[in-house]
Scaffold this motif. Structure first.
Motif, PDB file in Angstrom:
ATOM      1  N   GLY A  18       0.786  -1.229   0.000  1.00 22.39           N
ATOM      2  CA  GLY A  18       0.000   0.000   0.000  1.00 22.39           C
ATOM      3  C   GLY A  18       0.819   1.279   0.000  1.00 22.39           C
ATOM      4  O   GLY A  18       0.281   2.365  -0.150  1.00 22.39           O
ATOM      5  N   ASN A  74       7.405  -8.591 -12.833  1.00 29.15           N
ATOM      6  CA  ASN A  74       6.309  -9.529 -12.545  1.00 29.15           C
ATOM      7  C   ASN A  74       5.231  -9.473 -13.644  1.00 29.15           C
ATOM      8  O   ASN A  74       5.258  -8.594 -14.497  1.00 29.15           O
ATOM      9  N   LYS A  75       4.314 -10.410 -13.592  1.00 26.14           N
ATOM     10  CA  LYS A  75       3.189 -10.540 -14.537  1.00 26.14           C
ATOM     11  C   LYS A  75       3.645 -10.939 -15.933  1.00 26.14           C
ATOM     12  O   LYS A  75       3.092 -10.503 -16.939  1.00 26.14           O
ATOM     13  N   ASP A  77       3.181 -13.521 -17.348  1.00 18.50           N
ATOM     14  CA  ASP A  77       2.135 -14.332 -18.005  1.00 18.50           C
ATOM     15  C   ASP A  77       1.217 -13.489 -18.887  1.00 18.50           C
ATOM     16  O   ASP A  77       0.537 -14.020 -19.769  1.00 18.50           O
ATOM     17  N   SER A 103       8.998 -12.828 -13.372  1.00 13.91           N
ATOM     18  CA  SER A 103       8.221 -13.807 -12.612  1.00 13.91           C
ATOM     19  C   SER A 103       6.744 -13.662 -12.927  1.00 13.91           C
ATOM     20  O   SER A 103       6.312 -12.713 -13.587  1.00 13.91           O
ATOM     21  N   SER A 104       6.014 -14.642 -12.447  1.00 13.05           N
ATOM     22  CA  SER A 104       4.571 -14.530 -12.465  1.00 13.05           C
ATOM     23  C   SER A 104       4.068 -15.046 -11.131  1.00 13.05           C
ATOM     24  O   SER A 104       4.466 -16.129 -10.701  1.00 13.05           O
ATOM     25  N   ALA A 105       3.221 -14.260 -10.490  1.00 14.36           N
ATOM     26  CA  ALA A 105       2.659 -14.697  -9.215  1.00 14.36           C
ATOM     27  C   ALA A 105       1.788 -15.931  -9.426  1.00 14.36           C
ATOM     28  O   ALA A 105       1.423 -16.601  -8.468  1.00 14.36           O
ATOM     29  N   LYS A 106       1.490 -16.214 -10.687  1.00 17.99           N
ATOM     30  CA  LYS A 106       0.678 -17.399 -10.990  1.00 17.99           C
ATOM     31  C   LYS A 106       1.511 -18.678 -11.044  1.00 17.99           C
ATOM     32  O   LYS A 106       0.971 -19.767 -11.201  1.00 17.99           O
TER      33      LYS A 106
HETATM   34  N1  LIG Z   1      -1.797 -12.050 -14.263  1.00 19.32           N
HETATM   35  C1  LIG Z   1      -1.108 -11.720 -13.185  1.00 19.32           C
HETATM   36  N2  LIG Z   1      -1.679 -10.949 -12.246  1.00 19.32           N
HETATM   37  C2  LIG Z   1      -0.945 -10.629 -11.141  1.00 19.32           C
HETATM   38  C3  LIG Z   1       0.400 -11.080 -10.984  1.00 19.32           C
HETATM   39  N3  LIG Z   1       0.861 -10.595  -9.805  1.00 19.32           N
HETATM   40  C4  LIG Z   1      -0.123  -9.883  -9.267  1.00 19.32           C
HETATM   41  N4  LIG Z   1      -1.223  -9.893 -10.052  1.00 19.32           N
HETATM   42  C5  LIG Z   1      -2.505  -9.207  -9.822  1.00 19.32           C
HETATM   43  O1  LIG Z   1      -2.238  -7.814  -9.709  1.00 19.32           O
HETATM   44  C6  LIG Z   1      -3.072  -7.210  -8.713  1.00 19.32           C
HETATM   45  C7  LIG Z   1      -2.207  -6.467  -7.690  1.00 19.32           C
HETATM   46  O2  LIG Z   1      -1.448  -7.405  -6.941  1.00 19.32           O
HETATM   47  P1  LIG Z   1      -0.897  -7.050  -5.505  1.00 19.32           P
HETATM   48  O3  LIG Z   1      -0.144  -8.232  -5.009  1.00 19.32           O
HETATM   49  O4  LIG Z   1      -1.998  -6.534  -4.647  1.00 19.32           O
HETATM   50  O5  LIG Z   1       0.090  -5.866  -5.842  1.00 19.32           O
HETATM   51  P2  LIG Z   1       0.969  -4.972  -4.861  1.00 19.32           P
HETATM   52  O6  LIG Z   1       1.870  -4.159  -5.709  1.00 19.32           O
HETATM   53  O7  LIG Z   1       1.603  -5.832  -3.819  1.00 19.32           O
HETATM   54  O8  LIG Z   1      -0.053  -4.016  -4.192  1.00 19.32           O
HETATM   55  P3  LIG Z   1       0.118  -3.249  -2.812  1.00 19.32           P
HETATM   56  O9  LIG Z   1       0.369  -4.333  -1.802  1.00 19.32           O
HETATM   57  O10 LIG Z   1      -1.200  -2.569  -2.603  1.00 19.32           O
HETATM   58  O11 LIG Z   1       1.265  -2.303  -2.945  1.00 19.32           O
HETATM   59  C8  LIG Z   1      -3.900  -8.339  -8.140  1.00 19.32           C
HETATM   60  O12 LIG Z   1      -5.139  -8.340  -8.803  1.00 19.32           O
HETATM   61  C9  LIG Z   1      -3.111  -9.591  -8.489  1.00 19.32           C
HETATM   62  O13 LIG Z   1      -3.943 -10.706  -8.647  1.00 19.32           O
HETATM   63  C10 LIG Z   1       0.972 -11.892 -12.019  1.00 19.32           C
HETATM   64  O14 LIG Z   1       2.133 -12.325 -11.981  1.00 19.32           O
HETATM   65  N5  LIG Z   1       0.177 -12.180 -13.086  1.00 19.32           N
END
Ligand SMILES: Nc1nc2c(ncn2[C@@H]2O[C@H](COP(=O)(O)OP(=O)(O)OP(=O)(O)O)[C@@H](O)[C@H]2O)c(=O)[nH]1
Length: 139
Positions: A18, A74-75, A77, A103-106
């Protein structure tokens, strides 16, 4: 707990949830952090700019020219939405003397890989110190 080269490391993670590039560092000033994982989204130019601001700030904060860092795109994918090429991320990481990966969080695998990479960076900075103290804090 993460195992790297047969050795277990206890990772303590400090997330900046955040916070943005303006608010991020003062609060964490006093914490004992050994390494940093800076994450941008390959789908967002803004996030790529923000990690550059964050990196500058963190060098100012720690008063060093280099700190153990992994830059993560990240992302990966989201092929259709990609706006930052892997080479651009790598180039930025090289200019910092940092490690780079996408990377991908998936994918669980790449998430674990991020933590292995930061441990390796911290070990490098530590000159591969003997294994008595292996507690690490990562932000
Ligand atoms: N397709 C995809 N979506 C992702 C990936 N990583 C995160 N997201 C999506 O991106 C959005 C934001 O992810 P968060 O983990 O909340 O991002 P953040 O930067 O940590 O956000 P804050 O904690 O608020 O700073 C969410 O809807 C996740 O599901 C990814 O590798 N691939």
């Amino acid at each position: 707990m993460v195992n790297v080269n047969g050795q277990d490391f206890n990772l303590q993670l400090v997330d900046t949830a955040g916070q943005d590039e303006y608010s991020i560092f003062p609060q964490s000033h006093s914490m004992d952090i050994h390494g940093y994982v800076l994450v941008y989204s390959v789908t967002s130019m803004k996030s790529f700019e923000v990690v550059q601001v964050l990196h500058d700030k963190l060098l100012d904060m720690v008063g060093k020219i280099q700190v153990p860092t992994v830059l993560v795109g990240n992302k990966k994918d989201l092929h259709m939405e990609r706006v930052i090429k892997p080479e651009e991320g790598k180039k930025l990481a090289d200019s910092w003397g940092a490690a780079f990966m996408e990377s991908s969080a998936k994918e669980n695998e790449t998430a674990v890989e991020v933590f292995k990479r930061i441990i390796l960076e911290m070990e490098k900075a530590d000159g591969n110190a003997p294994p008595e103290e292996k507690k690490c804090a990562v932000m």
